[in-house]
Enzyme design. Structure first.
Site, PDB file in Angstrom:
ATOM      1  CG  ASP A   1      -1.887   1.093   1.320  1.00  0.00           C
ATOM      2  OD1 ASP A   1      -2.141   1.722   0.282  1.00  0.00           O
ATOM      3  OD2 ASP A   1      -2.403   1.331   2.428  1.00  0.00           O
TER       4      ASP A   1
ATOM      5  CG  ASP B   1      -2.819   3.714  -2.952  1.00  0.00           C
ATOM      6  OD1 ASP B   1      -3.964   3.233  -2.929  1.00  0.00           O
ATOM      7  OD2 ASP B   1      -2.304   4.277  -1.977  1.00  0.00           O
ATOM      8  CD  GLU B   2      -5.530  -0.842  -0.222  1.00  0.00           C
ATOM      9  OE1 GLU B   2      -5.972  -1.605   0.615  1.00  0.00           O
ATOM     10  OE2 GLU B   2      -6.118   0.202  -0.570  1.00  0.00           O
TER      11      GLU B   2
END
Ligand SMILES: [Mg+2]
Length: 389
Positions: free
Chosen positions: A10, A106-107
């Site tokens: 993350d 983003d993860e």
């Protein structure tokens, strides 16, 4: 399986970190990236760690953030730029294992089972990913390593920013003991308040209850709670090409015949389906619906499109037409379901000359907010109908 093979990666304060990288003058300063516009009615998408010290956090109204942090630097979100950087990060993740499940821009979850011979054990892989992300993008990523998805996600959150936390089998009990109940998947504000009535505040407060008791009190959510409070989670990491369809269905507490109410539910479900498609950068060319009546008879219908879609509005409209054209709303419904199949990666669908760019953009913004907020707090106007009854 108790091997440490699941990673949750993350990015740290992603949008504001990208802005700080792009403009060195913003480094070490409170940077707040807002939604599409920065009007006082908008909300915070991402606050840099410097801004968080003032109490500013994601999903907070900009107006409130400005009161808490008047000296903050407020920037409008640049989604194109973040998407490009996200592509670079996912390219790195996919080098280490083909099993990457994208959760958002983003993860991601990674399953590194079988990749050890090439890159070392899971902890070494996490170290290599962190170093490579830093070297290639000049950004930091936090990684959690554990035996399942739930624990890996808790681990990545444990020591942000730039963290690397490992939860081994022997650490689980200690780790879970003091975990706040709302950190458990599926426990939102409403459920947390219900649990508080029974003085359940920590994961370990669940332990004295049997599976049957929890099931009786809270249904499926209670069963989930029983296992997750003990750190047990056996969901697999699923890469994009393993996903065959994305769907959502709801069984109603009471049968519903009111069409407007059903359409409001349908829209809410379209948003959930759209959100999951967007999160995985996929689209679908077949829309399907499912209905069940009080006598449990069940019907489904589908329609194939020339061009794959993933916007909630398009999914909703097609599904609504399927219901109407097939006369499926003549009797009260016990269950309503909607889904999309025939999936392809975004960018690989045929060019849709009639697509409305605005629709896509709006969905993207809503998706961003949902990631921060959870599903129940953000929706478009149509859903208000449900909240009011
Ligand atoms: Mg993040």
């Amino acid at each position: 399986m108790s091997k440490l093979h699941i990673l949750h990666a993350d990015m740290d304060a992603f949008f504001s970190a990208v802005e700080q990288r792009e403009n060195p003058e913003l480094q070490k300063k409170p940077v707040i990236v807002g939604g599409v516009s920065l009007s006082n009615r908008g909300v915070v998408s991402t606050a840099s760690y410097e801004a968080r010290k003032f109490g500013v956090h994601s999903a907070m109204p900009i107006a409130k953030a400005k009161k808490l942090c008047p000296a903050g630097i407020y920037l409008p979100a640049r989604h194109g730029l973040y998407k490009k950087v996200s592509g670079e990060i996912f390219a790195i993740l996919k080098k280490y294992t083909p099993l990457v499940e994208k959760l958002s821009i983003d993860e991601a979850f990674l399953d590194v089972k079988g990749c050890e011979r090439l890159y070392g054990d899971s902890i070494e892989i996490a170290e290599k990913i962190k170093a490579e992300v830093k070297q290639k993008t000049d950004l930091t990523i936090s990684i959690g390593v554990s035996i399942n998805k739930f624990l890996a996600k808790l681990a990545s959150d444990y020591d942000k920013p730039d963290g690397l936390t490992v939860i081994r089998k022997k650490d689980i009990k200690e780790f879970m003991r003091n975990l706040d109940i709302d950190k458990i998947w599926g426990v939102g504000d409403v459920f947390a308040a219900k649990l508080a009535e029974k003085k359940i505040y920590k994961a370990s407060d669940i332990w004295p209850y049997s599976l049957e008791e929890l099931k009786k009190s809270y249904g499926k959510a209670g069963v989930k709670l029983f296992f997750l409070s003990r750190g047990i989670d056996n969901r697999d990491v699923k890469s994009q090409n393993e996903i065959k369809s994305v769907s959502h269905e709801e069984t109603f507490a009471e049968n519903i015949s009111d069409r407007d109410k059903l359409f409001a539910y349908l829209f809410k479900m379209s948003e959930k389906v759209s959100f999951r498609l967007h999160s995985n950068s996929i689209k679908g060319a077949t829309i399907f619906i499912k209905v069940r009546y009080s006598d449990f008879s069940t019907y489904s219908r589908q329609q194939s499109l020339k061009v794959a879609v993933n916007s909630s509005e398009e999914i909703y409209q097609r599904a609504k037409n399927l219901l109407i054209q097939n006369n499926l709303l003549d009797k009260p419904l016990r269950l309503l379901g909607i889904g999309v199949s025939n999936l392809c990666l975004e960018g690989q669908e045929q060019l849709n000359l009639f697509a409305e760019a605005n629709e896509d953009q709006l969905d993207q913004t809503i998706d961003e907010l949902k990631r921060k907020y959870g599903f129940n707090k953000i929706s478009r106007a149509r859903k208000l109908y449900l909240n009011n009854d």
